[in-house]
Write a protein that holds these residues in place. Structure first.
Motif, PDB file in Angstrom:
ATOM      1  N   GLN A 205      28.871  46.732  37.015  1.00 33.20           N
ATOM      2  CA  GLN A 205      29.074  47.360  35.705  1.00 33.20           C
ATOM      3  C   GLN A 205      27.730  47.326  35.001  1.00 33.20           C
ATOM      4  OE1 GLN A 205      32.239  44.880  34.201  1.00 33.20           O
ATOM      5  NE2 GLN A 205      33.786  46.003  35.312  1.00 33.20           N
ATOM      6  N   LEU A 206      27.113  48.469  34.881  1.00 34.65           N
ATOM      7  CA  LEU A 206      25.759  48.497  34.346  1.00 34.65           C
ATOM      8  C   LEU A 206      25.740  48.174  32.849  1.00 34.65           C
ATOM      9  CD1 LEU A 206      24.168  51.588  36.130  1.00 34.65           C
ATOM     10  CD2 LEU A 206      24.472  49.247  36.941  1.00 34.65           C
ATOM     11  N   ALA A 207      24.752  47.388  32.471  1.00 35.79           N
ATOM     12  CA  ALA A 207      24.592  47.032  31.068  1.00 35.79           C
ATOM     13  C   ALA A 207      23.120  47.089  30.716  1.00 35.79           C
ATOM     14  CB  ALA A 207      25.145  45.625  30.817  1.00 35.79           C
ATOM     15  N   VAL A 273      39.314  50.198  33.826  1.00 36.08           N
ATOM     16  CA  VAL A 273      38.372  49.627  34.801  1.00 36.08           C
ATOM     17  C   VAL A 273      39.152  49.131  36.022  1.00 36.08           C
ATOM     18  CG1 VAL A 273      36.640  47.823  35.187  1.00 36.08           C
ATOM     19  CG2 VAL A 273      36.797  48.935  32.956  1.00 36.08           C
ATOM     20  N   TYR A 274      40.225  48.427  35.740  1.00 34.46           N
ATOM     21  CA  TYR A 274      41.067  47.881  36.807  1.00 34.46           C
ATOM     22  C   TYR A 274      41.579  48.990  37.736  1.00 34.46           C
ATOM     23  CZ  TYR A 274      45.718  46.485  38.569  1.00 34.46           C
ATOM     24  OH  TYR A 274      46.823  46.289  39.343  1.00 34.46           O
ATOM     25  N   ARG A 275      42.132  50.021  37.140  1.00 30.45           N
ATOM     26  CA  ARG A 275      42.691  51.114  37.950  1.00 30.45           C
ATOM     27  C   ARG A 275      41.583  51.828  38.719  1.00 30.45           C
ATOM     28  NH1 ARG A 275      45.269  52.643  32.951  1.00 30.45           N
ATOM     29  NH2 ARG A 275      47.237  51.534  32.768  1.00 30.45           N
ATOM     30  N   THR A 276      40.438  51.972  38.098  1.00 28.23           N
ATOM     31  CA  THR A 276      39.313  52.653  38.757  1.00 28.23           C
ATOM     32  C   THR A 276      38.900  51.884  40.012  1.00 28.23           C
ATOM     33  OG1 THR A 276      38.567  53.455  36.630  1.00 28.23           O
ATOM     34  CG2 THR A 276      36.968  53.513  38.404  1.00 28.23           C
ATOM     35  N   VAL A 298      32.737  43.448  43.288  1.00 25.53           N
ATOM     36  CA  VAL A 298      32.482  43.836  41.901  1.00 25.53           C
ATOM     37  C   VAL A 298      31.505  42.858  41.247  1.00 25.53           C
ATOM     38  CG1 VAL A 298      34.698  45.000  41.602  1.00 25.53           C
ATOM     39  CG2 VAL A 298      34.503  42.583  41.039  1.00 25.53           C
ATOM     40  N   SER A 299      30.811  43.353  40.247  1.00 25.58           N
ATOM     41  CA  SER A 299      29.906  42.511  39.461  1.00 25.58           C
ATOM     42  C   SER A 299      30.117  42.805  37.989  1.00 25.58           C
ATOM     43  CB  SER A 299      28.449  42.773  39.849  1.00 25.58           C
ATOM     44  OG  SER A 299      28.179  42.215  41.092  1.00 25.58           O
ATOM     45  N   PRO A 300      30.829  41.916  37.289  1.00 20.54           N
ATOM     46  CA  PRO A 300      31.122  42.165  35.872  1.00 20.54           C
ATOM     47  C   PRO A 300      29.939  41.798  34.997  1.00 20.54           C
ATOM     48  CG  PRO A 300      32.199  40.159  36.611  1.00 20.54           C
ATOM     49  CD  PRO A 300      31.412  40.659  37.772  1.00 20.54           C
ATOM     50  N   THR A 301      28.943  42.644  34.974  1.00 17.72           N
ATOM     51  CA  THR A 301      27.714  42.323  34.250  1.00 17.72           C
ATOM     52  C   THR A 301      27.661  42.996  32.881  1.00 17.72           C
ATOM     53  OG1 THR A 301      26.815  43.974  35.757  1.00 17.72           O
ATOM     54  CG2 THR A 301      26.113  41.746  36.099  1.00 17.72           C
ATOM     55  N   SER A 302      28.760  43.609  32.498  1.00 16.75           N
ATOM     56  CA  SER A 302      28.765  44.286  31.202  1.00 16.75           C
ATOM     57  C   SER A 302      29.565  43.463  30.191  1.00 16.75           C
ATOM     58  CB  SER A 302      29.339  45.679  31.408  1.00 16.75           C
ATOM     59  OG  SER A 302      29.269  46.419  30.239  1.00 16.75           O
ATOM     60  N   SER A 303      30.375  44.106  29.354  1.00 15.97           N
ATOM     61  CA  SER A 303      31.090  43.369  28.305  1.00 15.97           C
ATOM     62  C   SER A 303      32.268  42.584  28.887  1.00 15.97           C
ATOM     63  CB  SER A 303      31.613  44.355  27.261  1.00 15.97           C
ATOM     64  OG  SER A 303      32.713  45.068  27.793  1.00 15.97           O
ATOM     65  N   LYS A 304      32.775  41.649  28.090  1.00 17.78           N
ATOM     66  CA  LYS A 304      33.910  40.833  28.536  1.00 17.78           C
ATOM     67  C   LYS A 304      35.164  41.684  28.735  1.00 17.78           C
ATOM     68  CE  LYS A 304      32.539  36.310  27.745  1.00 17.78           C
ATOM     69  NZ  LYS A 304      32.086  35.833  26.434  1.00 17.78           N
ATOM     70  N   LEU A 305      35.270  42.702  27.919  1.00 13.39           N
ATOM     71  CA  LEU A 305      36.464  43.538  27.994  1.00 13.39           C
ATOM     72  C   LEU A 305      36.527  44.265  29.339  1.00 13.39           C
ATOM     73  CD1 LEU A 305      38.847  44.178  26.240  1.00 13.39           C
ATOM     74  CD2 LEU A 305      37.607  46.098  25.262  1.00 13.39           C
ATOM     75  N   THR A 306      35.407  44.827  29.745  1.00 14.15           N
ATOM     76  CA  THR A 306      35.417  45.515  31.042  1.00 14.15           C
ATOM     77  C   THR A 306      35.491  44.494  32.177  1.00 14.15           C
ATOM     78  OG1 THR A 306      33.026  45.660  30.893  1.00 14.15           O
ATOM     79  CG2 THR A 306      34.249  47.636  30.347  1.00 14.15           C
ATOM     80  N   ALA A 307      34.948  43.310  31.925  1.00 14.06           N
ATOM     81  CA  ALA A 307      35.032  42.250  32.939  1.00 14.06           C
ATOM     82  C   ALA A 307      36.484  41.900  33.231  1.00 14.06           C
ATOM     83  CB  ALA A 307      34.279  41.013  32.479  1.00 14.06           C
ATOM     84  N   LEU A 308      37.330  42.017  32.192  1.00 14.71           N
ATOM     85  CA  LEU A 308      38.753  41.725  32.372  1.00 14.71           C
ATOM     86  C   LEU A 308      39.374  42.622  33.443  1.00 14.71           C
ATOM     87  CD1 LEU A 308      40.682  41.226  29.026  1.00 14.71           C
ATOM     88  CD2 LEU A 308      40.821  39.890  31.110  1.00 14.71           C
ATOM     89  N   GLY A 309      38.987  43.888  33.405  1.00 16.06           N
ATOM     90  CA  GLY A 309      39.494  44.831  34.403  1.00 16.06           C
ATOM     91  C   GLY A 309      39.063  44.426  35.794  1.00 16.06           C
ATOM     92  N   ALA A 310      37.803  44.020  35.906  1.00 18.15           N
ATOM     93  CA  ALA A 310      37.296  43.571  37.209  1.00 18.15           C
ATOM     94  C   ALA A 310      38.030  42.321  37.658  1.00 18.15           C
ATOM     95  CB  ALA A 310      35.804  43.295  37.101  1.00 18.15           C
ATOM     96  N   LEU A 311      38.326  41.447  36.708  1.00 13.46           N
ATOM     97  CA  LEU A 311      39.039  40.207  37.043  1.00 13.46           C
ATOM     98  C   LEU A 311      40.418  40.513  37.625  1.00 13.46           C
ATOM     99  CD1 LEU A 311      39.635  37.130  36.868  1.00 13.46           C
ATOM    100  CD2 LEU A 311      40.271  37.481  34.485  1.00 13.46           C
TER     101      LEU A 311
END
Lengths: 371, 631
Positions: A205-207, A273-276, A298-311
């Protein structure tokens, strides 16, 4: 054919809806909140909402320790702690060293062990508030609780909350360490040998400002293909373009990303994010079936909210999560005075996800665990 | 095609053929040939240390069977011959037949996790070594399999007396041994990736069952071009700095066992070791240790030798990279150093006049007569005429004369100055001109007259602090510029001015991109050091020749650092590991031992400091503590 995701229909509330839901659902319930006792100005936000709802809140806070914290951050964390004390009937803090004395990352493992020792039987609900927890500690904690739930051990209901505020995110700068690795418990099946190695697809997740960090993760993952995730829709509609520009060298040269491989996901919607991620994982499966399979990383390197989807995607599919632990943090300006008990910060966007529990019928797709 | 200089080393590692096209055999010859010739490279534990970017992983990759196999497949390619020769001299090949089956096992992932488990130390080390053994076996056999060898035709040859133990590793048959290793790996992986460690009494077979392939295997027999050959297995444990120090120590001890017949190497970054060891404070290895281990430091301790060896390696490496770029190869431009002009453009007449005027001011200030100035200038000219390292140039002559005049002034008794006397005053010690005066003059010219200093291939190498990755980063910028010139129909030759400008620009970028742990403190310290070094370098009399590029800390104070100030030691550890600083311990000057903290190449270059070594400012630990304070 695409599989239905376990969390595809996950109950989610945002902003004002959260207050309404909390008031109607949590009133009188016995709730344990596992959260972070850090400097983050958002640390107390979810608990403040809960306090107003009339829930019986008990707090178990994880205080992450990193070497050489700045005085301003320590002071901000102390203020947050004082506020927590006012808000919760029971209050407990576990100190977790993120780095061992040799510099190794040990925080995730130690945090998971601390949470595994909690007796959850007496609670109606457990909420993990990841607002002031790092990825390295929050991911293992949530996964541990989800797995406990899947084994019908505990808890009855599991929720996640996160306070999203790009403004505060922008004020916090982190210095990444120099040892990329897997988040504890999120290494998938990549550590075992097979006749044919799976084709690695990496979805970072680009940041902004995280180039060096993401490059190091890339070197660690050594993917066969890269599908960067860009935030769109986003509050700043040009953000995706700006990021593409910032990462042009990586996209065009180092990672050799085909423009068709760039993935967009809603900045404010973890379920998108999760569905994607799940969709891409599903699409690759039949293609690589006969040649060792596909591994989505996956690499949740962006915001916490998008990280949730990756989680959520990683827990469900047992996907590896590659990251770089933060060596230290800095807050650009002195931490704002946390609002008092009666005031609730209005600008940060509180998001609630009801991950497991009574809201769902049985028969949801099971969590995978390959090894 | 992208500039291969700009590519990261890891990008070459994935594919054997592209890796072989750019890898140079020089480090093999420099670091590995001698122990191979002595017979100490494969019969005992070898510990290879180096800074990040010094090429440890590249070397590990070179010794892997995959690479050796690719090399032999393409044995007729001209550029591969030198590699094949180097590998032969290192005992990997004999008569173009493999003798060693190398396998790189990276330790960066799960192994350190075992040390977090609430189990007795013995159990934790047993889990660690068992997983290492299983993965080594897997990597040996998988490489054979991937190269087309049917594993049922591979046979494990046990060491004498270990035949009975074959059963525990799966027998003699290659496929069965691989299956067994995979079972062990899977069981251990399940334990290590558990969110919470399973109770000790539930571990069962993965811990209790015997599985010690390193104690059993002597060689591996396989079919090779119509006959059977025996190869000696070699396990290369890369990135051992990821282990806990105690775990590392236990691993090292375990691998020193004489009974083991397999070759085993540990590759580790300098900051893996305890601070004292990184900071170069370990005494001579004891005799007992030398008998059971071979130590290979990928940065030589004899500094003159290091520079020579590095220049040789860098030359070979850069030429190989250059050969990958079509505009150069098409024009037959295969020698990188040919792209770098060494002639420095003279100052314009006007500026030369200004410089001469300044020298006149110095002359009057120090009270030297015209004949004395002429005498000093003649000495400078004489020295430059004899010097092979420096080209005589009017600006250089004037700048060196200015330094000589300043020295004259310092050495002439000022009280005796008598403006009415016709006699010339003489200095109390004659002024001699040597290379340090010329280096000082060149530094003065760089700062005050923008005359290029970082010019030519050797300067580029020295600016890299003997670090291959850093060299490529600096060289890459020059290559891009030369390529642009070619594409525009100009000559590829880079002027001295362009070289100097581009190297300094790139050095600044390297420093700005530092993001390693404690980089802020390291940046603060190096900025302060550089500022003080520049001030001293620009002294008129150039008392330290080209000037200092280091701080000297009394050796005894430095040795106490890890105990007395562990925080500072850790910061320095990262500074050294990332080439921001280079250490030279036990440097003897003025009857005292010093530890020199030299500024790394890019820091020196960005600040316009000399690349010659030895000049330092006397400081102490208090200065270091103040230096790392981030404002």
């Amino acid at each position: 054919m695409r599989e239905e995701g376990r969390y595809s229909e996950c109950v989610m509330h945002r902003s004002d809806d959260v207050s309404l839901f909390f008031a109607s659902y949590f009133q009188g319930r016995n709730v344990l909140v596992v959260g972070g006792a850090g400097f983050d100005p958002r640390a107390c936000n979810a608990v403040q909402h809960l306090h107003r709802s009339g829930a019986q809140v008990q707090l178990h806070l994880i205080r992450e320790h990193r070497p050489g914290p700045k005085d301003a951050l320590t002071a901000a964390a102390e203020k947050n702690l004082e506020l927590f004390q006012e808000l919760a009937s029971t209050f407990q803090v576990t100190d977790v060293e993120i780095f061992g004395n040799d510099g190794a990352i040990v925080g995730g493992r130690r945090a998971a062990r601390a949470v595994s020792e909690l007796d959850l039987r007496s609670y109606d609900d457990v909420i993990v508030d990841i607002s002031a927890l790092s990825i390295g500690t929050s991911f293992p904690i949530v996964r541990l609780l989800v797995e406990e739930f899947a084994r019908n051990v505990q808890p009855k209901n599991l929720h996640i909350t996160v306070t999203h505020d790009p403004g505060i995110d922008a004020r916090i700068t982190r210095t990444a360490g120099d040892r990329p690795g897997w988040v504890h418990g999120f290494s998938g099946a990549l550590g075992v040998d097979r006749d044919q190695n799976p084709a690695r697809l990496w979805m970072p997740q680009l940041a902004s400002g995280a180039q060096q960090e993401i490059r190091r993760i890339y070197d660690f993952v050594q993917p066969d293909d890269t599908c960067p995730i860009l935030p769109f829709p986003a509050r700043d509609p040009r953000l995706a373009d700006d990021l593409a520009l910032e990462y042009r060298e990586e996209l065009l040269s180092a990672w050799e990303v085909d423009v068709r491989n760039i993935v967009y996901a809603d900045e404010d919607d973890p379920l998108d994010v999760y569905r994607t991620i799940l969709r891409i994982d599903d699409l690759r499966k039949p293609v690589f079936e006969g040649s060792g399979g596909s591994a989505t990383i996956v690499s949740p390197t962006s915001s916490k909210l998008t990280a949730l989807g990756a989680l959520m995607a990683s827990m469900e599919r047992d996907l590896p999560v590659a990251y770089l632990e933060a060596e230290n943090y800095e807050l650009e300006v002195p931490a704002a005075t946390p609002p008092t008990t009666s005031q609730i910060a209005t600008s940060p966007n509180l998001v609630h996800l009801w991950l497991e529990g009574e809201a769902y019928a049985s028969g949801r797709p099971a969590l995978r665990r390959e090894v | 095609m992208a500039n291969p200089f700009e590519k990261r080393a890891t990008e070459y590692l994935a594919d054997s053929e592209s890796f072989l096209a750019v890898v140079t055999p020089e480090p093999l010859m420099t670091f590995f040939k001698q122990p191979a010739t002595d017979g100490t490279l494969y019969d005992r534990l070898a510990i290879v240390t180096g800074t990040p970017g010094s090429g440890k992983t590249t070397l590990a990759r070179l010794f892997e069977y995959d690479t050796v196999r690719s090399l032999l497949r393409n044995r007729n390619v001209r550029t591969y011959r030198s590699l094949a020769d180097a590998l032969t001299q290192c005992g990997v090949l004999e008569d173009l037949t493999p003798k060693v089956l190398g396998a790189r096992v990276p330790l960066e992932s799960e192994y350190r996790d075992f040390w977090e488990f609430p189990y007795p130390e013995e159990t934790r080390i047993s889990l660690t070594t068992r997983l290492l053994e299983a993965r080594s076996v897997i990597r040996w056999l998988r490489q054979l399999n991937e190269s087309g060898v049917v594993l049922n035709e591979v046979e494990i040859v046990p060491r004498a007396g270990a035949e009975a133990a074959l059963e525990q590793i799966g027998g003699r048959d290659g496929q069965a041994v691989l299956n067994r290793a995979r079972d062990v790996e899977r069981a251990l992986y399940k334990i290590v990736r558990a969110l919470v460690p399973p109770p000790l009494d539930s571990l069962g077979d993965p811990v209790s069952e015997a599985y010690h392939p390193f104690d059993v295997v002597e060689t591996i027999s396989l079919p090779w071009e119509g006959q059977r050959i025996n190869v000696a297995p070699l396990a290369i444990f890369d990135d051992a700095h990821s282990l806990h120090p105690v775990q590392y120590e236990r691993l090292e001890r375990w691998l020193t066992q004489r009974e083991m017949r397999v070759g085993r190497w540990i590759l580790t970054r300098l900051d893996a070791l305890n601070p004292a060891r990184v900071l170069g404070q370990e005494g001579e290895p004891d005799v007992q240790k030398l008998r059971v281990t071979t130590e290979i430091r990928m940065q030589l301790t004899e500094r003159r030798a290091t520079r020579t060896a590095f220049r040789k390696m860098a030359k070979d490496m850069s030429n190989r990279y250059l050969g990958q770029i079509e505009p150069f190869s098409r024009r037959g431009l295969t020698d990188f150093s040919d792209l770098l002009a060494t002639e420095i453009t003279a100052l314009t007449e006007k500026r030369l006049g200004e410089l001469a005027g300044r020298v006149g001011v110095v002359q009057r200030r120090v009270g030297a007569s015209d004949s004395q100035r002429r005498e000093l200038q003649a000495k400078v000219e004489g020295y430059l005429d004899r010097s092979s390292a420096n080209t005589s140039d009017p600006a250089l002559i004037l700048a060196a004369t200015a330094i000589a005049l300043e020295r004259f002034g310092k050495r002439t008794p000022q009280l005796a100055l008598d403006v009415f006397s016709d006699e010339d005053l003489e200095p109390n010690k004659p002024i001699t001109i040597d290379s340090s005066v010329i280096d000082g003059a060149r530094i003065h010219l760089l700062h005050e007259w923008d005359v290029p200093y970082y010019v030519g291939f050797d300067a580029l190498c020295d600016a890299s602090s003997e670090n291959a990755e850093q060299f490529l980063h600096l060289a890459g910028r020059l290559v891009t510029q030369a390529e642009t010139q070619l594409v525009r129909g100009k000559r590829a030759l880079l002027s001295a001015h362009d070289q100097n400008r581009l190297i300094r620009q790139r050095s600044t970028e390297i420093i700005n991109s530092w993001d390693f742990p404690h980089h802020r403190e390291v940046r603060a310290l190096t900025e302060l050091m550089a500022k003080q070094c520049v001030e001293r370098s620009l002294e008129g009399n150039a008392s330290l020749g080209g000037g200092p590029n280091a701080w000297g800390i009394p050796q005894e104070q430095f040795e106490a650092l890890p105990d007395k100030n562990p925080g500072l030691a850790r910061i320095l550890q990262f500074a050294v590991a990332y080439n921001a600083l280079v250490l030279k311990t036990e440097h003897s000057t003025k009857n005292r031992l010093w530890c020199l903290l030299e500024l790394g190449g890019p820091v020196a270059v960005a600040n316009g400091l000399t690349l010659r070594r030895g000049g330092f400012l006397e400081r102490d630990v208090r200065n270091l503590i103040a230096g790392v304070e981030v404002v």
